[in-house]
Design an enzyme around this catalytic site. Structure first.
Site, PDB file in Angstrom:
ATOM      1  N   CYS A 116       6.068  -6.997   7.480  1.00 25.35           N
ATOM      2  CA  CYS A 116       7.043  -6.413   8.390  1.00 25.35           C
ATOM      3  C   CYS A 116       7.631  -7.416   9.485  1.00 25.35           C
ATOM      4  O   CYS A 116       6.636  -8.150   9.997  1.00 25.35           O
ATOM      5  CB  CYS A 116       6.695  -5.041   9.168  1.00 25.35           C
ATOM      6  SG  CYS A 116       7.902  -4.187   9.930  1.00 25.35           S
ATOM      7  N   GLU A 139       0.758  -1.360  -0.046  1.00 19.68           N
ATOM      8  CA  GLU A 139      -0.084  -0.139  -0.187  1.00 19.68           C
ATOM      9  C   GLU A 139       0.664   1.062   0.007  1.00 19.68           C
ATOM     10  O   GLU A 139       1.985   1.288   0.631  1.00 19.68           O
ATOM     11  CB  GLU A 139      -0.845  -0.210   1.313  1.00 19.68           C
ATOM     12  CG  GLU A 139      -1.918  -1.108   0.940  1.00 19.68           C
ATOM     13  CD  GLU A 139      -2.875  -1.079   2.275  1.00 19.68           C
ATOM     14  OE1 GLU A 139      -2.442  -0.695   3.317  1.00 19.68           O
ATOM     15  OE2 GLU A 139      -4.240  -1.616   2.122  1.00 19.68           O
ATOM     16  N   CYS A 171       3.310   8.686   1.070  1.00 12.71           N
ATOM     17  CA  CYS A 171       4.152   7.567   2.453  1.00 12.71           C
ATOM     18  C   CYS A 171       4.292   6.232   1.595  1.00 12.71           C
ATOM     19  O   CYS A 171       3.074   5.664   0.989  1.00 12.71           O
ATOM     20  CB  CYS A 171       2.911   7.553   3.303  1.00 12.71           C
ATOM     21  SG  CYS A 171       3.394   6.104   4.729  1.00 12.71           S
ATOM     22  N   CYS A 213      -1.942   6.431   9.559  1.00 13.41           N
ATOM     23  CA  CYS A 213      -0.591   5.957  10.157  1.00 13.41           C
ATOM     24  C   CYS A 213      -0.750   4.842  10.948  1.00 13.41           C
ATOM     25  O   CYS A 213      -1.770   4.684  11.910  1.00 13.41           O
ATOM     26  CB  CYS A 213      -0.001   7.036  11.061  1.00 13.41           C
ATOM     27  SG  CYS A 213       1.713   6.979  11.515  1.00 13.41           S
ATOM     28  N   CYS A 227       0.586  -1.355  15.685  1.00 12.56           N
ATOM     29  CA  CYS A 227       0.379  -1.260  14.157  1.00 12.56           C
ATOM     30  C   CYS A 227      -0.032  -2.485  13.512  1.00 12.56           C
ATOM     31  O   CYS A 227       0.155  -3.493  13.488  1.00 12.56           O
ATOM     32  CB  CYS A 227       1.889  -1.183  13.835  1.00 12.56           C
ATOM     33  SG  CYS A 227       2.381  -1.268  11.961  1.00 12.56           S
ATOM     34  N   CYS A 258       5.192  -4.291  15.736  1.00 10.92           N
ATOM     35  CA  CYS A 258       5.007  -3.257  16.848  1.00 10.92           C
ATOM     36  C   CYS A 258       3.543  -3.305  17.183  1.00 10.92           C
ATOM     37  O   CYS A 258       2.661  -3.667  16.375  1.00 10.92           O
ATOM     38  CB  CYS A 258       5.304  -1.734  16.144  1.00 10.92           C
ATOM     39  SG  CYS A 258       6.988  -1.437  15.818  1.00 10.92           S
TER      40      CYS A 258
HETATM   41  S1  SF4 Z   1       5.276   0.364  13.031  1.00  9.10           S
HETATM   42 FE1  SF4 Z   1       4.592  -1.278  11.786  1.00  9.10          FE
HETATM   43  S2  SF4 Z   1       5.477  -1.186   9.919  1.00  9.10           S
HETATM   44 FE2  SF4 Z   1       6.607  -0.050  11.273  1.00  9.10          FE
HETATM   45  S3  SF4 Z   1       8.577  -1.105  12.069  1.00  9.10           S
HETATM   46 FE3  SF4 Z   1       6.647  -1.368  13.407  1.00  9.10          FE
HETATM   47  S4  SF4 Z   1       5.368  -3.213  12.912  1.00  9.10           S
HETATM   48 FE4  SF4 Z   1       6.694  -2.706  11.121  1.00  9.10          FE
END
Ligand code: SF4
Length: 398
Positions: free
Chosen positions: A137, A117, A130, A370, A144, A141
């Site tokens: 990933c 995306e 962005c 975000c 996220c 996190c």
């Molecule tokens: S915020 Fe989301 S995309 Fe960014 S490093 Fe952490 S898990 Fe990965």
């Protein structure tokens, strides 16, 4: 440094080979040096190579041409040779959603059928794209949405710069020969804050950004590009040295205990280690401040005490604090802080002498805000419970 499990700096993920078996290599994504060599390998005399690089480069990155036959300042035979040798390939736009606030979310398909995306955010004085650097990933996190999607692979340089080119197609921003030059750019800024950790795909990100910054092509100033990292400490200095762009850090917490939970890479490079790397950041100055991203999570990291700890921690670092009201997604384990709490937090940071803008959530109605990005068609999903279990296991809490 903590005793947390060691993860490799360079993740063991493949970037797809530029040249697929039996296929032609993509000319998009080659740095000037690599393009020069590729043209020499194709039979271009060395003496002419530099001029040919300039010509091809301008067609692709200044004019946005996608067909060698349209490169009319090259001899017909030479265009034929280019067509036989290379392809001009960009990610395929699978869908586009436009938010009520004008934010555009693109779903782009890349080699192997994977999808990433890319989000375009128009504002009064700028237009920011962005972009993603990985499919999924590794970093989980916990606030996220992307972190719930397993890492599939790194994007190649053509797939990274290709997101910019496809967005320029959609915005109609390639110049038209003979038409007056437009002063204002619709796509004026880039943030590497989409899917993935850009410093785990450093070489491809660097090459793509060098192409985007090149003055004879897309020509974005290095100061209009911001790379956001979760804190991959050993790679941070390279960002200044090899790309020269601005740096943002997903900070989000003021104690290791909380940051371990929110940004698990903190178990490898804790707050103190990260701040030392930021203090040493080669390009740091008042005009090139580091942006600290701070997501506001109700009753987790949003107290006045947190705000006071934050300004104490970053003392001496030219910085700006971006406060991000949490953007919810299905199954998210957190809530957005109350507005009055966010304002109180911002006030403390501001009074300590730091700019502390509260980011207006954009594109929430299309899940483009975000931390909300995730390929809709991505198959292998982790449940929240599974992620929580993994984090707990890593922290030795089970
Ligand atoms: S915020 Fe989301 S995309 Fe960014 S490093 Fe952490 S898990 Fe990965």
């Amino acid at each position: 440094m903590t005793d947390a499990p060691q993860t490799p700096i360079t993740q063991d993920v493949m970037t797809i080979p530029r040249k697929q078996p039996g296929g032609k290599p993509n000319i998009v994504g080659l740095t000037r040096e690599a393009l020069r060599q590729a043209l020499i390998d194709m039979g271009t005399p060395e003496k002419q190579a530099r001029m040919r690089v300039n010509q091809v480069w301008q067609w692709i990155y200044h004019w946005g041409v996608r067909d060698f036959s349209q490169m009319t300042n090259l001899a017909r035979d030479y265009r034929g040779k280019l067509t036989e040798t290379f392809r001009i390939d960009l990610p395929e736009m699978v869908s586009k959603q436009v938010s009520a606030d004008g934010t555009r979310k693109y779903l782009m398909r890349i080699a192997g059928g994977h999808e990433v995306e890319t989000v375009y955010i128009p504002e009064a004085d700028r237009g920011t794209l962005c972009i993603s650097s990985q499919v999924g990933c590794t970093l989980t996190c916990s606030f996220c949405h992307t972190g719930t999607q397993r890492l599939v692979r790194n994007l190649s340089a053509d797939e990274i710069v290709g997101q910019i080119m496809v967005a320029r197609d959609d915005l109609g921003e390639w110049p038209v020969p003979g038409a007056p030059k437009r002063e204002e750019r619709l796509l004026s800024n880039i943030v590497l804050m989409g899917m993935g950790e850009p410093l785990y795909n450093f070489d491809n990100v660097r090459d793509a950004m060098k192409i985007a910054m090149d003055g004879e092509g897309i020509s974005l100033s290095r100061r209009r590009i911001t790379l956001s990292t979760s804190g991959v400490v050993p790679e941070i200095a390279r960002c200044a040295e090899e790309i020269g762009c601005l740096l943002a850090v997903s900070f989000h917490a003021t104690t290791d205990e909380v940051r371990d939970r929110l940004v698990p890479i903190n178990k490898r490079w804790n707050i103190e280690t990260l701040l030392t790397a930021l203090r040493d950041y080669p390009r740091l100055s008042n005009s090139e401040r580091i942006t600290f991203e701070y997501v506001m999570l109700k009753d987790v990291n949003d107290s006045d005490a947190d705000a006071r700890r934050l300004v104490k921690l970053i003392s001496g670092i030219p910085a700006k604090i971006n406060l991000i009201p949490f953007n919810e997604w299905p199954g998210a384990p957190y809530e957005r802080s109350d507005w009055s709490r966010i304002e109180s937090f911002a006030d403390i940071v501001h009074k300590a002498g730091y700019a502390s803008p509260i980011r207006t959530p954009r594109g929430e109605d299309i899940m483009a805000a975000c931390g909300q990005l995730k390929s809709a068609t991505e198959r292998e999903r982790k449940s929240r419970a599974r992620i929580a279990a993994e984090i707990a296991a890593e922290s030795g809490l089970q």
